[in-house]
Motif scaffolding. Structure first.
Motif, PDB file in Angstrom:
ATOM      1  N   ALA A   1      -1.699   1.863   4.007  1.00  0.00           N
ATOM      2  CA  ALA A   1      -3.058   1.506   3.605  1.00  0.00           C
ATOM      3  C   ALA A   1      -3.125   1.454   2.089  1.00  0.00           C
ATOM      4  O   ALA A   1      -2.348   2.106   1.391  1.00  0.00           O
ATOM      5  CB  ALA A   1      -4.068   2.516   4.136  1.00  0.00           C
ATOM      6  N   LYS A   2      -4.050   0.671   1.604  1.00  0.00           N
ATOM      7  CA  LYS A   2      -4.349   0.687   0.173  1.00  0.00           C
ATOM      8  C   LYS A   2      -5.261   1.887  -0.042  1.00  0.00           C
ATOM      9  O   LYS A   2      -6.127   2.181   0.785  1.00  0.00           O
ATOM     10  CB  LYS A   2      -5.040  -0.603  -0.246  1.00  0.00           C
ATOM     11  CG  LYS A   2      -4.207  -1.844   0.069  1.00  0.00           C
ATOM     12  CD  LYS A   2      -3.608  -2.451  -1.139  1.00  0.00           C
ATOM     13  CE  LYS A   2      -2.657  -3.559  -0.753  1.00  0.00           C
ATOM     14  NZ  LYS A   2      -2.981  -4.844  -1.263  1.00  0.00           N
TER      15      LYS A   2
ATOM     16  N   PHE B   1      -8.200   1.715   2.829  1.00  0.00           N
ATOM     17  CA  PHE B   1      -8.673   0.478   3.443  1.00  0.00           C
ATOM     18  C   PHE B   1      -7.484  -0.429   3.711  1.00  0.00           C
ATOM     19  O   PHE B   1      -6.412  -0.250   3.165  1.00  0.00           O
ATOM     20  CB  PHE B   1      -9.720  -0.220   2.557  1.00  0.00           C
ATOM     21  CG  PHE B   1      -9.228  -0.514   1.160  1.00  0.00           C
ATOM     22  CD1 PHE B   1      -8.689  -1.757   0.856  1.00  0.00           C
ATOM     23  CD2 PHE B   1      -9.291   0.441   0.159  1.00  0.00           C
ATOM     24  CE1 PHE B   1      -8.230  -2.035  -0.420  1.00  0.00           C
ATOM     25  CE2 PHE B   1      -8.833   0.165  -1.123  1.00  0.00           C
ATOM     26  CZ  PHE B   1      -8.306  -1.069  -1.412  1.00  0.00           C
ATOM     27  N   GLY B   2      -7.716  -1.408   4.592  1.00  0.00           N
ATOM     28  CA  GLY B   2      -6.656  -2.367   4.915  1.00  0.00           C
ATOM     29  C   GLY B   2      -5.467  -1.721   5.586  1.00  0.00           C
ATOM     30  O   GLY B   2      -4.330  -2.121   5.350  1.00  0.00           O
ATOM     31  N   GLU B   3      -5.704  -0.735   6.448  1.00  0.00           N
ATOM     32  CA  GLU B   3      -4.576  -0.068   7.101  1.00  0.00           C
ATOM     33  C   GLU B   3      -3.855  -1.021   8.034  1.00  0.00           C
ATOM     34  O   GLU B   3      -4.467  -1.820   8.728  1.00  0.00           O
ATOM     35  CB  GLU B   3      -5.041   1.166   7.891  1.00  0.00           C
ATOM     36  CG  GLU B   3      -3.875   1.924   8.479  1.00  0.00           C
ATOM     37  CD  GLU B   3      -4.245   3.251   9.122  1.00  0.00           C
ATOM     38  OE1 GLU B   3      -3.391   3.798   9.818  1.00  0.00           O
ATOM     39  OE2 GLU B   3      -5.365   3.731   8.923  1.00  0.00           O
ATOM     40  N   ARG B   4      -2.547  -0.926   8.017  1.00  0.00           N
ATOM     41  CA  ARG B   4      -1.709  -1.703   8.918  1.00  0.00           C
ATOM     42  C   ARG B   4      -0.587  -0.817   9.421  1.00  0.00           C
ATOM     43  O   ARG B   4      -0.179   0.120   8.745  1.00  0.00           O
ATOM     44  CB  ARG B   4      -1.168  -2.960   8.249  1.00  0.00           C
ATOM     45  CG  ARG B   4      -0.456  -2.713   6.944  1.00  0.00           C
ATOM     46  CD  ARG B   4       0.158  -3.949   6.343  1.00  0.00           C
ATOM     47  NE  ARG B   4      -0.836  -4.715   5.623  1.00  0.00           N
ATOM     48  CZ  ARG B   4      -0.609  -5.879   5.066  1.00  0.00           C
ATOM     49  NH1 ARG B   4       0.583  -6.412   5.127  1.00  0.00           N
ATOM     50  NH2 ARG B   4      -1.544  -6.524   4.434  1.00  0.00           N
TER      51      ARG B   4
ATOM     52  N   GLY C   1       0.829  -1.200   0.000  1.00  0.00           N
ATOM     53  CA  GLY C   1       0.000   0.000   0.000  1.00  0.00           C
ATOM     54  C   GLY C   1       0.863   1.250   0.000  1.00  0.00           C
ATOM     55  O   GLY C   1       2.051   1.206  -0.289  1.00  0.00           O
TER      56      GLY C   1
ATOM     57  N   LYS D   1      -3.957  -3.261  12.457  1.00  0.00           N
ATOM     58  CA  LYS D   1      -3.075  -4.300  12.997  1.00  0.00           C
ATOM     59  C   LYS D   1      -1.661  -3.754  13.133  1.00  0.00           C
ATOM     60  O   LYS D   1      -1.187  -3.039  12.272  1.00  0.00           O
ATOM     61  CB  LYS D   1      -3.026  -5.514  12.059  1.00  0.00           C
ATOM     62  CG  LYS D   1      -4.359  -6.165  11.813  1.00  0.00           C
ATOM     63  CD  LYS D   1      -4.764  -6.966  12.997  1.00  0.00           C
ATOM     64  CE  LYS D   1      -6.041  -7.734  12.679  1.00  0.00           C
ATOM     65  NZ  LYS D   1      -6.508  -8.478  13.805  1.00  0.00           N
TER      66      LYS D   1
ATOM     67  N   LYS E   1      -5.601 -11.055   7.889  1.00  0.00           N
ATOM     68  CA  LYS E   1      -6.957 -11.004   7.368  1.00  0.00           C
ATOM     69  C   LYS E   1      -7.557  -9.682   7.800  1.00  0.00           C
ATOM     70  O   LYS E   1      -7.620  -9.379   8.984  1.00  0.00           O
ATOM     71  CB  LYS E   1      -7.773 -12.178   7.892  1.00  0.00           C
ATOM     72  CG  LYS E   1      -7.293 -13.498   7.357  1.00  0.00           C
ATOM     73  CD  LYS E   1      -8.125 -14.622   7.867  1.00  0.00           C
ATOM     74  CE  LYS E   1      -7.565 -15.937   7.333  1.00  0.00           C
ATOM     75  NZ  LYS E   1      -8.238 -17.083   7.889  1.00  0.00           N
ATOM     76  N   ASP E   2      -7.975  -8.882   6.837  1.00  0.00           N
ATOM     77  CA  ASP E   2      -8.487  -7.550   7.132  1.00  0.00           C
ATOM     78  C   ASP E   2      -9.931  -7.636   7.594  1.00  0.00           C
ATOM     79  O   ASP E   2     -10.800  -8.077   6.864  1.00  0.00           O
ATOM     80  CB  ASP E   2      -8.367  -6.671   5.883  1.00  0.00           C
ATOM     81  CG  ASP E   2      -8.821  -5.256   6.133  1.00  0.00           C
ATOM     82  OD1 ASP E   2      -8.828  -4.833   7.312  1.00  0.00           O
ATOM     83  OD2 ASP E   2      -9.156  -4.578   5.156  1.00  0.00           O
ATOM     84  N   LYS E   3     -10.174  -7.224   8.829  1.00  0.00           N
ATOM     85  CA  LYS E   3     -11.531  -7.169   9.357  1.00  0.00           C
ATOM     86  C   LYS E   3     -11.882  -5.723   9.684  1.00  0.00           C
ATOM     87  O   LYS E   3     -12.729  -5.469  10.522  1.00  0.00           O
ATOM     88  CB  LYS E   3     -11.635  -8.034  10.620  1.00  0.00           C
ATOM     89  CG  LYS E   3     -11.438  -9.499  10.332  1.00  0.00           C
ATOM     90  CD  LYS E   3     -11.575 -10.317  11.587  1.00  0.00           C
ATOM     91  CE  LYS E   3     -11.310 -11.785  11.269  1.00  0.00           C
ATOM     92  NZ  LYS E   3     -11.279 -12.590  12.478  1.00  0.00           N
TER      93      LYS E   3
END
Length: 171
Positions: free
Chosen positions: A122-123, A130-133, A102, A163, A157-159
């Motif tokens: 993030a993407k 979305f999908g921030e890490r 991302g 993370k 796994k993105d919920k």
């Protein structure tokens, strides 16, 4: 811990006469080799080095306005600015698998030691993230112009939650 996004726009005051701000923080200059915060970029190519900060809360406080200097007075700052190495917006990829993780959308620094502690990746699609890490600084392999290379990390796994990730443990 202070986030990049929280520091941008922060007013800078003289410690003993905080009547009106001297300037505002426009950017942070991070050393790509060490992760140390080299300077706060303010206006007109001027900077404030972390050693000249008396304290930080909702504003930066400096002893006097003479602590705001031209970036060329600090060689390492001038070198990083010349290379145009910035973190925000950089592509983040894994080291061995070359997987695109991302864009770097934020980062945190330790306000006491003035070092990078983590990057927020993030993407991004149009204006949506979305999908921030969050990836710890110890997992950064190299910072280049436009790209940050990190150690290969376990897939998550993105919920929808954020993370904090670290490199897999050796088996």
């Amino acid at each position: 811990q202070k986030l990049y996004t929280d520091l941008i726009g922060t007013p800078v005051y003289e410690e003993y006469s905080p009547a009106s701000p001297l300037t505002y923080v426009r950017d942070l200059i991070i050393d790509p080799e060490t992760g140390k915060l080299l300077a706060f970029l303010v206006k007109n190519s001027r900077i404030i080095v972390p050693a000249d900060i008396s304290y930080i809360n909702s504003a930066l406080f400096i002893p006097d306005r003479d602590r705001i200097i031209h970036f060329s007075e600090v060689l390492r700052v001038a070198d990083v600015l010349k290379k145009r190495i910035t973190l925000i917006g950089s592509r983040v990829v894994s080291e061995k698998k070359h997987t695109y993780l991302g864009r770097l959308v934020d980062y945190s620094i330790d306000a006491t030691h003035m070092v990078l502690t983590a990057i927020h990746v993030a993407k991004v699609f149009l204006l949506f993230q979305f999908g921030e890490r969050i990836i710890a600084h110890k997992n950064i392999v190299k910072i280049n112009k436009g790209t940050v290379i990190v150690k290969d990390i376990e897939p998550v796994k993105d919920k929808g939650e954020i993370k904090i990730e670290s490199a897999p443990s050796p088996v």
